[in-house]
Design a protein around this motif. Sequence first.
Motif, PDB file in Angstrom:
ATOM      1  N   GLY A  14      13.629  -9.676  -4.925  1.00 12.68           N
ATOM      2  CA  GLY A  14      14.168  -8.321  -5.070  1.00 12.68           C
ATOM      3  C   GLY A  14      13.353  -7.472  -6.030  1.00 12.68           C
ATOM      4  O   GLY A  14      13.897  -6.733  -6.829  1.00 12.68           O
ATOM      5  N   GLN A  15      12.023  -7.551  -5.887  1.00 13.56           N
ATOM      6  CA  GLN A  15      11.158  -6.795  -6.805  1.00 13.56           C
ATOM      7  C   GLN A  15       9.818  -6.465  -6.151  1.00 13.56           C
ATOM      8  O   GLN A  15       9.423  -7.078  -5.163  1.00 13.56           O
ATOM      9  CB  GLN A  15      10.933  -7.583  -8.091  1.00 13.56           C
ATOM     10  CG  GLN A  15      10.225  -8.908  -7.900  1.00 13.56           C
ATOM     11  CD  GLN A  15      10.201  -9.753  -9.166  1.00 13.56           C
ATOM     12  OE1 GLN A  15      10.966  -9.509 -10.102  1.00 13.56           O
ATOM     13  NE2 GLN A  15       9.326 -10.729  -9.211  1.00 13.56           N
ATOM     14  N   PHE A  16       9.166  -5.474  -6.743  1.00 13.76           N
ATOM     15  CA  PHE A  16       7.833  -5.063  -6.306  1.00 13.76           C
ATOM     16  C   PHE A  16       6.821  -5.419  -7.377  1.00 13.76           C
ATOM     17  O   PHE A  16       7.110  -5.299  -8.571  1.00 13.76           O
ATOM     18  CB  PHE A  16       7.758  -3.534  -6.122  1.00 13.76           C
ATOM     19  CG  PHE A  16       8.762  -2.983  -5.174  1.00 13.76           C
ATOM     20  CD1 PHE A  16       8.594  -3.109  -3.806  1.00 13.76           C
ATOM     21  CD2 PHE A  16       9.877  -2.308  -5.651  1.00 13.76           C
ATOM     22  CE1 PHE A  16       9.521  -2.582  -2.933  1.00 13.76           C
ATOM     23  CE2 PHE A  16      10.808  -1.774  -4.781  1.00 13.76           C
ATOM     24  CZ  PHE A  16      10.633  -1.912  -3.419  1.00 13.76           C
ATOM     25  N   ASP A  30       0.807  -1.233   0.000  1.00 13.95           N
ATOM     26  CA  ASP A  30       0.000   0.000   0.000  1.00 13.95           C
ATOM     27  C   ASP A  30       0.836   1.277   0.000  1.00 13.95           C
ATOM     28  O   ASP A  30       0.286   2.365  -0.129  1.00 13.95           O
ATOM     29  CB  ASP A  30      -1.038   0.049   1.128  1.00 13.95           C
ATOM     30  CG  ASP A  30      -2.232  -0.838   0.823  1.00 13.95           C
ATOM     31  OD1 ASP A  30      -2.522  -1.079  -0.368  1.00 13.95           O
ATOM     32  OD2 ASP A  30      -2.869  -1.307   1.785  1.00 13.95           O
ATOM     33  N   ASP A  31       2.168   1.184   0.164  1.00 14.19           N
ATOM     34  CA  ASP A  31       3.001   2.374  -0.016  1.00 14.19           C
ATOM     35  C   ASP A  31       2.934   2.770  -1.487  1.00 14.19           C
ATOM     36  O   ASP A  31       2.850   1.912  -2.370  1.00 14.19           O
ATOM     37  CB  ASP A  31       4.465   2.095   0.341  1.00 14.19           C
ATOM     38  CG  ASP A  31       4.738   2.085   1.829  1.00 14.19           C
ATOM     39  OD1 ASP A  31       3.850   2.497   2.609  1.00 14.19           O
ATOM     40  OD2 ASP A  31       5.853   1.660   2.215  1.00 14.19           O
ATOM     41  N   PRO A  33       7.040  -6.860 -12.956  1.00 14.28           N
ATOM     42  CA  PRO A  33       7.463  -6.449 -11.612  1.00 14.28           C
ATOM     43  C   PRO A  33       8.582  -5.408 -11.723  1.00 14.28           C
ATOM     44  O   PRO A  33       9.291  -5.344 -12.723  1.00 14.28           O
ATOM     45  CB  PRO A  33       7.985  -7.735 -10.978  1.00 14.28           C
ATOM     46  CG  PRO A  33       7.446  -8.841 -11.815  1.00 14.28           C
ATOM     47  CD  PRO A  33       7.267  -8.278 -13.192  1.00 14.28           C
ATOM     48  N   THR A  34       8.717  -4.621 -10.695  1.00 16.35           N
ATOM     49  CA  THR A  34       9.740  -3.582 -10.661  1.00 16.35           C
ATOM     50  C   THR A  34      10.923  -4.041  -9.819  1.00 16.35           C
ATOM     51  O   THR A  34      10.752  -4.376  -8.640  1.00 16.35           O
ATOM     52  CB  THR A  34       9.150  -2.279 -10.062  1.00 16.35           C
ATOM     53  OG1 THR A  34       8.065  -1.872 -10.873  1.00 16.35           O
ATOM     54  CG2 THR A  34      10.182  -1.181  -9.990  1.00 16.35           C
ATOM     55  N   ALA A  35      12.092  -4.050 -10.406  1.00 19.49           N
ATOM     56  CA  ALA A  35      13.304  -4.457  -9.687  1.00 19.49           C
ATOM     57  C   ALA A  35      13.644  -3.436  -8.609  1.00 19.49           C
ATOM     58  O   ALA A  35      13.424  -2.232  -8.775  1.00 19.49           O
ATOM     59  CB  ALA A  35      14.472  -4.579 -10.665  1.00 19.49           C
ATOM     60  N   TYR A  36      14.174  -3.919  -7.519  1.00 18.94           N
ATOM     61  CA  TYR A  36      14.601  -3.032  -6.436  1.00 18.94           C
ATOM     62  C   TYR A  36      15.522  -1.922  -6.948  1.00 18.94           C
ATOM     63  O   TYR A  36      15.477  -0.797  -6.477  1.00 18.94           O
ATOM     64  CB  TYR A  36      15.332  -3.835  -5.362  1.00 18.94           C
ATOM     65  CG  TYR A  36      14.445  -4.513  -4.333  1.00 18.94           C
ATOM     66  CD1 TYR A  36      13.059  -4.523  -4.442  1.00 18.94           C
ATOM     67  CD2 TYR A  36      15.028  -5.145  -3.250  1.00 18.94           C
ATOM     68  CE1 TYR A  36      12.277  -5.149  -3.484  1.00 18.94           C
ATOM     69  CE2 TYR A  36      14.255  -5.777  -2.281  1.00 18.94           C
ATOM     70  CZ  TYR A  36      12.877  -5.776  -2.411  1.00 18.94           C
ATOM     71  OH  TYR A  36      12.108  -6.390  -1.449  1.00 18.94           O
ATOM     72  N   SER A  37      16.355  -2.255  -7.910  1.00 17.99           N
ATOM     73  CA  SER A  37      17.323  -1.278  -8.427  1.00 17.99           C
ATOM     74  C   SER A  37      16.642  -0.096  -9.124  1.00 17.99           C
ATOM     75  O   SER A  37      17.268   0.945  -9.318  1.00 17.99           O
ATOM     76  CB  SER A  37      18.299  -1.953  -9.391  1.00 17.99           C
ATOM     77  OG  SER A  37      17.596  -2.524 -10.486  1.00 17.99           O
ATOM     78  N   ARG A  92       1.206   2.215  -6.627  1.00 25.59           N
ATOM     79  CA  ARG A  92       1.066   1.617  -5.297  1.00 25.59           C
ATOM     80  C   ARG A  92       1.641   0.202  -5.288  1.00 25.59           C
ATOM     81  O   ARG A  92       1.492  -0.542  -6.253  1.00 25.59           O
ATOM     82  CB  ARG A  92      -0.411   1.588  -4.913  1.00 25.59           C
ATOM     83  CG  ARG A  92      -0.663   1.275  -3.457  1.00 25.59           C
ATOM     84  CD  ARG A  92      -2.132   1.437  -3.079  1.00 25.59           C
ATOM     85  NE  ARG A  92      -2.678   2.758  -3.369  1.00 25.59           N
ATOM     86  CZ  ARG A  92      -2.516   3.848  -2.612  1.00 25.59           C
ATOM     87  NH1 ARG A  92      -1.802   3.760  -1.506  1.00 25.59           N
ATOM     88  NH2 ARG A  92      -3.058   5.001  -2.956  1.00 25.59           N
ATOM     89  N   VAL A  93       2.285  -0.157  -4.188  1.00 22.65           N
ATOM     90  CA  VAL A  93       2.864  -1.489  -4.040  1.00 22.65           C
ATOM     91  C   VAL A  93       1.758  -2.474  -3.653  1.00 22.65           C
ATOM     92  O   VAL A  93       1.035  -2.263  -2.681  1.00 22.65           O
ATOM     93  CB  VAL A  93       3.978  -1.493  -2.968  1.00 22.65           C
ATOM     94  CG1 VAL A  93       4.489  -2.905  -2.705  1.00 22.65           C
ATOM     95  CG2 VAL A  93       5.120  -0.580  -3.400  1.00 22.65           C
ATOM     96  N   VAL A  94       1.642  -3.540  -4.444  1.00 24.20           N
ATOM     97  CA  VAL A  94       0.697  -4.617  -4.167  1.00 24.20           C
ATOM     98  C   VAL A  94       1.413  -5.732  -3.397  1.00 24.20           C
ATOM     99  O   VAL A  94       0.862  -6.314  -2.470  1.00 24.20           O
ATOM    100  CB  VAL A  94       0.092  -5.164  -5.487  1.00 24.20           C
ATOM    101  CG1 VAL A  94      -0.824  -6.338  -5.234  1.00 24.20           C
ATOM    102  CG2 VAL A  94      -0.641  -4.057  -6.228  1.00 24.20           C
TER     103      VAL A  94
END
Length: 186
Positions: free
Chosen positions: A111-113, A84-85, A127-131, A102-104
């Motif tokens: 290492g991803q969102f 939810d961030d 997905p979005t990589a942490y980097s 928003r983060v699901v």
Amino acid sequence: MSREENQNRKNKHKSKHKSKFASVLSVLGTVLLIAVIVLCVPITIPQMFGYQVYTVISGSMEPAIPTDSLVYTKSLPPENVKVDDVIAFYSADDTGAIITHRVVKNQVVEGQFVTKGDANDQEDPMPTAYSNLLGRVELTIPFMGKLLATVASTAGKIATVSLIGVAVLLHIIAGVIRRGHEEEEE
């Protein structure tokens, strides 16, 4: 009334007008400088405290974050991002686009969102990589983004510098008028 008295009265009247004109120029110059400062503060001051400022250009987060909003992000370790961030991140497709969604799910092991725009029906396809994380959105100011994007553009920077120049010039002219007024009174 003698001719000399009449001339003195006219000179005093002119002197009052010059003094008022100088004051008006000085106030106008000050107002222009304050306007420039007010426009620049939302961009510059937060950066000194570690915030990055971005303008939202799509409606994917509406109604929570309207198009043309200004968003302030602060970096944090990716593991500290919670579901939810709202985060800002670079798009996975080498365009350099910055996305605010928003983060699901925060998949720490991978290492991803997994993210999703509030106005979108489905999660983002990749997905979005942490980097790619820029930071968590800490503050949004609706509709200020367009104005500040204009100020930050090349034309906006030229206009801002020009306003500062005009403001300084108005103060210089006011000072010259005041000095001339003081010399006339001596």
